[in-house]
Structures are given as C-alpha cells and as structure tokens.
Design a protein around this motif. Structure first.
Motif, PDB file in Angstrom:
ATOM      1  N   UNK A 163       0.833  -1.208   0.000  1.00 38.08           N
ATOM      2  CA  UNK A 163       0.000   0.000   0.000  1.00 38.08           C
ATOM      3  C   UNK A 163       0.866   1.255   0.000  1.00 38.08           C
ATOM      4  N   UNK A 164       1.931   1.265   0.787  1.00 35.66           N
ATOM      5  CA  UNK A 164       2.844   2.411   0.772  1.00 35.66           C
ATOM      6  C   UNK A 164       3.484   2.550  -0.606  1.00 35.66           C
ATOM      7  N   UNK A 165       3.941   1.446  -1.154  1.00 36.08           N
ATOM      8  CA  UNK A 165       4.630   1.460  -2.442  1.00 36.08           C
ATOM      9  C   UNK A 165       3.732   2.009  -3.552  1.00 36.08           C
ATOM     10  N   UNK A 166       2.451   1.674  -3.508  1.00 36.31           N
ATOM     11  CA  UNK A 166       1.501   2.106  -4.534  1.00 36.31           C
ATOM     12  C   UNK A 166       0.877   3.467  -4.232  1.00 36.31           C
ATOM     13  N   UNK A 167       1.251   4.083  -3.102  1.00 35.99           N
ATOM     14  CA  UNK A 167       0.688   5.375  -2.738  1.00 35.99           C
ATOM     15  C   UNK A 167      -0.694   5.287  -2.140  1.00 35.99           C
ATOM     16  N   UNK A 168      -1.079   4.111  -1.685  1.00 39.18           N
ATOM     17  CA  UNK A 168      -2.409   3.905  -1.121  1.00 39.18           C
ATOM     18  C   UNK A 168      -2.553   4.332   0.328  1.00 39.18           C
ATOM     19  N   UNK A 169      -1.473   4.738   0.950  1.00 40.63           N
ATOM     20  CA  UNK A 169      -1.528   5.243   2.326  1.00 40.63           C
ATOM     21  C   UNK A 169      -1.033   6.673   2.334  1.00 40.63           C
ATOM     22  N   UNK A 170      -1.678   7.464   3.189  1.00 36.89           N
ATOM     23  CA  UNK A 170      -1.283   8.871   3.287  1.00 36.89           C
ATOM     24  C   UNK A 170      -1.275   9.278   4.746  1.00 36.89           C
ATOM     25  N   UNK A 171      -0.738  10.450   5.010  1.00 40.06           N
ATOM     26  CA  UNK A 171      -0.686  10.945   6.373  1.00 40.06           C
ATOM     27  C   UNK A 171       0.509  10.409   7.126  1.00 40.06           C
ATOM     28  N   UNK A 172       0.798  11.022   8.242  1.00 38.04           N
ATOM     29  CA  UNK A 172       1.909  10.572   9.072  1.00 38.04           C
ATOM     30  C   UNK A 172       3.211  10.508   8.306  1.00 38.04           C
ATOM     31  N   UNK A 173       3.847   9.377   8.356  1.00 36.46           N
ATOM     32  CA  UNK A 173       5.145   9.171   7.703  1.00 36.46           C
ATOM     33  C   UNK A 173       4.997   8.469   6.345  1.00 36.46           C
ATOM     34  N   UNK A 174       3.827   8.551   5.726  1.00 37.21           N
ATOM     35  CA  UNK A 174       3.572   7.847   4.460  1.00 37.21           C
ATOM     36  C   UNK A 174       4.560   8.250   3.372  1.00 37.21           C
ATOM     37  N   UNK A 175       4.903   9.517   3.295  1.00 38.34           N
ATOM     38  CA  UNK A 175       5.860   9.968   2.283  1.00 38.34           C
ATOM     39  C   UNK A 175       7.220   9.315   2.452  1.00 38.34           C
ATOM     40  N   UNK A 176       7.649   9.185   3.682  1.00 37.89           N
ATOM     41  CA  UNK A 176       8.926   8.527   3.972  1.00 37.89           C
ATOM     42  C   UNK A 176       8.838   7.052   3.592  1.00 37.89           C
ATOM     43  N   UNK A 177       7.737   6.407   3.964  1.00 35.52           N
ATOM     44  CA  UNK A 177       7.575   4.992   3.649  1.00 35.52           C
ATOM     45  C   UNK A 177       7.457   4.764   2.144  1.00 35.52           C
ATOM     46  N   UNK A 178       6.815   5.663   1.434  1.00 32.28           N
ATOM     47  CA  UNK A 178       6.721   5.526  -0.021  1.00 32.28           C
ATOM     48  C   UNK A 178       8.103   5.566  -0.650  1.00 32.28           C
ATOM     49  N   UNK A 179       8.962   6.432  -0.148  1.00 26.57           N
ATOM     50  CA  UNK A 179      10.324   6.517  -0.678  1.00 26.57           C
ATOM     51  C   UNK A 179      11.099   5.233  -0.384  1.00 26.57           C
TER      52      UNK A 179
END
Length: 105
Positions: free
Chosen positions: A65-81
């Motif tokens: 979900x993080x990889x696909x951008x399906x989560x937002x808020x909190x540290x989601x941007x860091x996890x997406x990276x």
C-alpha cells in the motif's frame, strides 16, 4: 451469495501476491528499516510502529500500500520513498523477518 463471491474474487485479484518470505534474507534487507523501527523491531521513537511479531500478511499488504501510494498521512511519504525500490520478494522477506521476532511487551 453471488455478491459475496464476487467481492471475494475482486479482493483476491487485487491483492498483492504473497511470495514465500525468507526471514534470514529479510534480516539482511532490514538495515534501512532499523533506523526508525529498531534493529529488533522495537521502534526508536513513539511515532513509528513496532514491527516485532507483527502479522506477516499485514506487513506485506501495508508495504504494498505504501509502495503504490495507497496510504497517506503521518510518515507515508517517507515509507513511499523506502518502499519504491522494494521487489515483491523483498517485501515478503522483510515481513517474514519481522513476523519471526518475538512480539514486544
């Protein structure tokens, strides 16, 4: 009944593939995770979740979900990276590693 079967089929079809994870490989891949989630899966700061003993399937779904951008808020941007370059096997290995650790009390 057909509606329930249709929903289940859709969920299965849209879910990431659960590759067999290798906890030893996951441990060797966890160095970047340890910066926030700790070397033993105990978070270094209360804003990060503990991963030790977490359910492997949940971790796989969360990382995808993080990889696909399906989560937002909190540290989601860091996890997406962090998850952007992870393969399905990397994700399964990391999930297997953290699931193999004793849950924190």
């Amino acid at each position: 009944m057909r509606i329930v079967a249709g929903i289940l089929a859709l969920l299965v079809a849209s879910s990431p593939v659960f590759a067999q994870g290798n906890s030893a490989d996951g441990q060797s891949k966890s160095a970047s995770c340890a910066a926030c989630h700790g070397a033993n899966g105990k978070a270094t700061n209360s804003i990060y979740p503990n991963l030790a003993g977490q359910n492997a399937e949940y971790l796989v779904l969360s990382l995808h979900a993080y990889k696909k951008g399906g989560r937002s808020g909190g540290q989601a941007g860091v996890m997406q990276a962090f998850t952007a370059s992870l393969s399905d096997q990397d994700i399964s290995d990391l999930a297997a590693y953290y699931a193999s650790l004793a849950p924190l009390k």
